[in-house]
Design a protein around this motif. Structure first.
Motif, PDB file in Angstrom:
ATOM      1  N   UNK A  12      40.513  33.097  53.850  1.00 58.45           N
ATOM      2  CA  UNK A  12      39.737  34.159  54.507  1.00 58.45           C
ATOM      3  C   UNK A  12      40.376  35.528  54.302  1.00 58.45           C
ATOM      4  N   UNK A  13      41.707  35.603  54.340  1.00 53.04           N
ATOM      5  CA  UNK A  13      42.378  36.889  54.162  1.00 53.04           C
ATOM      6  C   UNK A  13      42.382  37.327  52.699  1.00 53.04           C
ATOM      7  N   UNK A  14      42.711  36.424  51.785  1.00 52.72           N
ATOM      8  CA  UNK A  14      42.725  36.813  50.372  1.00 52.72           C
ATOM      9  C   UNK A  14      41.323  37.176  49.898  1.00 52.72           C
ATOM     10  N   UNK A  15      40.316  36.524  50.445  1.00 51.02           N
ATOM     11  CA  UNK A  15      38.914  36.850  50.142  1.00 51.02           C
ATOM     12  C   UNK A  15      38.608  38.290  50.566  1.00 51.02           C
ATOM     13  N   UNK A  16      39.052  38.668  51.760  1.00 49.70           N
ATOM     14  CA  UNK A  16      38.786  40.005  52.289  1.00 49.70           C
ATOM     15  C   UNK A  16      39.540  41.086  51.511  1.00 49.70           C
ATOM     16  N   UNK A  17      40.799  40.850  51.198  1.00 48.41           N
ATOM     17  CA  UNK A  17      41.652  41.900  50.651  1.00 48.41           C
ATOM     18  C   UNK A  17      41.725  41.931  49.122  1.00 48.41           C
ATOM     19  N   UNK A  18      41.213  40.945  48.459  1.00 51.24           N
ATOM     20  CA  UNK A  18      41.308  40.842  46.998  1.00 51.24           C
ATOM     21  C   UNK A  18      40.936  42.142  46.297  1.00 51.24           C
ATOM     22  N   UNK A  19      39.762  42.664  46.567  1.00 45.09           N
ATOM     23  CA  UNK A  19      39.261  43.822  45.822  1.00 45.09           C
ATOM     24  C   UNK A  19      40.119  45.059  46.047  1.00 45.09           C
ATOM     25  N   UNK A  25      37.979  47.959  43.497  1.00 47.48           N
ATOM     26  CA  UNK A  25      37.177  49.021  44.114  1.00 47.48           C
ATOM     27  C   UNK A  25      38.016  50.295  44.135  1.00 47.48           C
ATOM     28  N   UNK A  26      37.370  51.414  44.393  1.00 48.19           N
ATOM     29  CA  UNK A  26      38.050  52.705  44.503  1.00 48.19           C
ATOM     30  C   UNK A  26      38.740  52.795  45.859  1.00 48.19           C
ATOM     31  N   UNK A  27      40.052  52.972  45.858  1.00 46.88           N
ATOM     32  CA  UNK A  27      40.802  53.055  47.112  1.00 46.88           C
ATOM     33  C   UNK A  27      41.185  54.506  47.445  1.00 46.88           C
ATOM     34  N   UNK A  28      40.530  55.444  46.811  1.00 47.98           N
ATOM     35  CA  UNK A  28      40.711  56.870  47.128  1.00 47.98           C
ATOM     36  C   UNK A  28      42.171  57.312  47.078  1.00 47.98           C
ATOM     37  N   UNK A  29      42.896  56.808  46.096  1.00 40.23           N
ATOM     38  CA  UNK A  29      44.278  57.225  45.906  1.00 40.23           C
ATOM     39  C   UNK A  29      45.293  56.463  46.732  1.00 40.23           C
ATOM     40  N   UNK A  30      44.835  55.575  47.591  1.00 40.93           N
ATOM     41  CA  UNK A  30      45.769  54.761  48.386  1.00 40.93           C
ATOM     42  C   UNK A  30      46.215  53.547  47.568  1.00 40.93           C
ATOM     43  N   UNK A 203      35.941  46.287  50.453  1.00 42.26           N
ATOM     44  CA  UNK A 203      36.568  45.160  49.769  1.00 42.26           C
ATOM     45  C   UNK A 203      35.855  43.854  50.110  1.00 42.26           C
ATOM     46  N   UNK A 204      35.515  43.682  51.388  1.00 45.10           N
ATOM     47  CA  UNK A 204      34.805  42.476  51.803  1.00 45.10           C
ATOM     48  C   UNK A 204      33.390  42.464  51.238  1.00 45.10           C
ATOM     49  N   UNK A 205      32.729  43.603  51.229  1.00 43.55           N
ATOM     50  CA  UNK A 205      31.396  43.665  50.631  1.00 43.55           C
ATOM     51  C   UNK A 205      31.436  43.256  49.158  1.00 43.55           C
ATOM     52  N   UNK A 206      32.467  43.710  48.446  1.00 43.54           N
ATOM     53  CA  UNK A 206      32.638  43.336  47.038  1.00 43.54           C
ATOM     54  C   UNK A 206      32.795  41.828  46.906  1.00 43.54           C
ATOM     55  N   UNK A 207      33.616  41.224  47.772  1.00 45.36           N
ATOM     56  CA  UNK A 207      33.837  39.771  47.729  1.00 45.36           C
ATOM     57  C   UNK A 207      32.540  39.013  47.974  1.00 45.36           C
ATOM     58  N   UNK A 208      31.750  39.490  48.924  1.00 47.84           N
ATOM     59  CA  UNK A 208      30.477  38.825  49.236  1.00 47.84           C
ATOM     60  C   UNK A 208      29.512  38.886  48.064  1.00 47.84           C
ATOM     61  N   UNK A 209      29.556  39.954  47.283  1.00 47.87           N
ATOM     62  CA  UNK A 209      28.643  40.070  46.136  1.00 47.87           C
ATOM     63  C   UNK A 209      28.939  39.024  45.072  1.00 47.87           C
ATOM     64  N   UNK A 210      30.183  38.545  45.019  1.00 46.99           N
ATOM     65  CA  UNK A 210      30.566  37.529  44.034  1.00 46.99           C
ATOM     66  C   UNK A 210      30.396  36.092  44.574  1.00 46.99           C
ATOM     67  N   UNK A 211      30.349  35.981  45.874  1.00 48.05           N
ATOM     68  CA  UNK A 211      30.370  34.667  46.531  1.00 48.05           C
ATOM     69  C   UNK A 211      29.078  33.895  46.261  1.00 48.05           C
TER      70      UNK A 211
END
Length: 268
Positions: A12-19, A25-30, A203-211
């Motif tokens: 559940x955590x790696x799924x959320x944070x993967x992207x 995804x764009x992390x705005x410089x972070x 990041x989670x939205x990105x994961x859901x698009x692949x799921x």
């Protein structure tokens, strides 16, 4: 800006944070320096303020709320997803207080939910969550509080459910079960805190698009877990509350905090 980030290696955590940690995804410089650890280790680190952003059991929130803010995205909170109390053979609920109980950490929400259901039980043994089934099977503990993927495997090992502690919480409070959340240290600038919250959501939205496809990142940290069990894990612990706690989610967390304080189940 570079930030330390801690979460568990569970699907559940790696799924959320993967992207967000793997530049999908764009992390705005972070940028993020990640530490993947058991949640009880993360709980202990938070008492020291070690990480800027971290997954924590909601049970430890009372101890760190002067140092950390709860983010809206990334939480494990829902219905039908609580810890289970298991044993080798059926045990009457009134006898649980006299049992030797294996728990996955003093500061875990699992321990808090168990303590709310069985306030008189005192013989607790702390161990890594993945060792609890074995401890019950080999007689080191009479009962065990299991979390994560062990919900899906205990029956295969001949163990039986004594009580679903999540169901007990839901039936007595009417609230969804607050298991763990994502917290950010208060010394991180407010605008960056908002950025991080938005990035986790994306990041989670990105994961859901692949799921239901699972990324290599999820699979490599799930050790020998079957892919179907990984998906069961994600389906159980990742939901709309993970995208945004919202009013109902925050109310459930507040209720858990009140229950903890009124029962004095959190060690100060």
């Amino acid at each position: 800006m570079h930030l330390s980030l801690g979460f568990s290696p569970c699907p559940n955590d790696t799924f959320i944070f993967d992207a967000m940690v793997n530049n999908k995804i764009d992390t705005n410089g972070l940028t993020f320096d990640t530490a993947l650890e058991d949640v009880e280790t993360l709980n202990q680190w938070a008492l020291q303020g070690k990480l800027a952003i971290t997954k924590l059991s909601f049970a430890v929130y009372l101890k760190v709320r002067n140092q950390y803010n709860l983010l809206n995205s990334g939480s494990a909170l829902g219905r039908g997803c609580g810890p289970l109390l298991i044993a080798k053979k059926p045990i009457a609920l009134e006898n649980v207080k006299d049992c030797r109980i294996a728990i996955p950490g003093d500061n875990t929400t699992a321990n808090l939910l168990f303590s709310i259901a069985f306030p008189e039980a005192k013989q607790k043994q702390v161990m890594l969550f993945s060792e609890i089934e074995h401890a019950v099977l080999d007689g080191r503990a009479d009962v065990g509080v299991i979390i994560h993927e062990n919900r899906f495997t205990y029956q295969q090992k001949g163990l039986v459910k004594i009580i679903d502690l999540g169901e007990y919480w839901e039936s007595t409070t009417g609230s969804p079960i607050p298991l763990g959340g994502i917290f950010i240290r208060k010394d991180v600038p407010a605008d960056v805190q908002q950025q991080v919250d938005a990035i986790i959501h994306q990041s989670l939205q990105h994961a859901y698009r692949q799921y239901p496809q699972l990324s290599d990142y999820v699979k490599q940290h799930a050790q020998e877990m079957d892919e179907n069990v990984m998906r069961q894990h994600i389906d159980l612990y990742v939901n709309d509350f993970s995208l945004d706690l919202g009013q109902e989610g925050h109310a459930a967390v507040d209720r858990l905090m009140r229950e903890a304080e009124s029962r004095r189940t959190v060690i100060q």
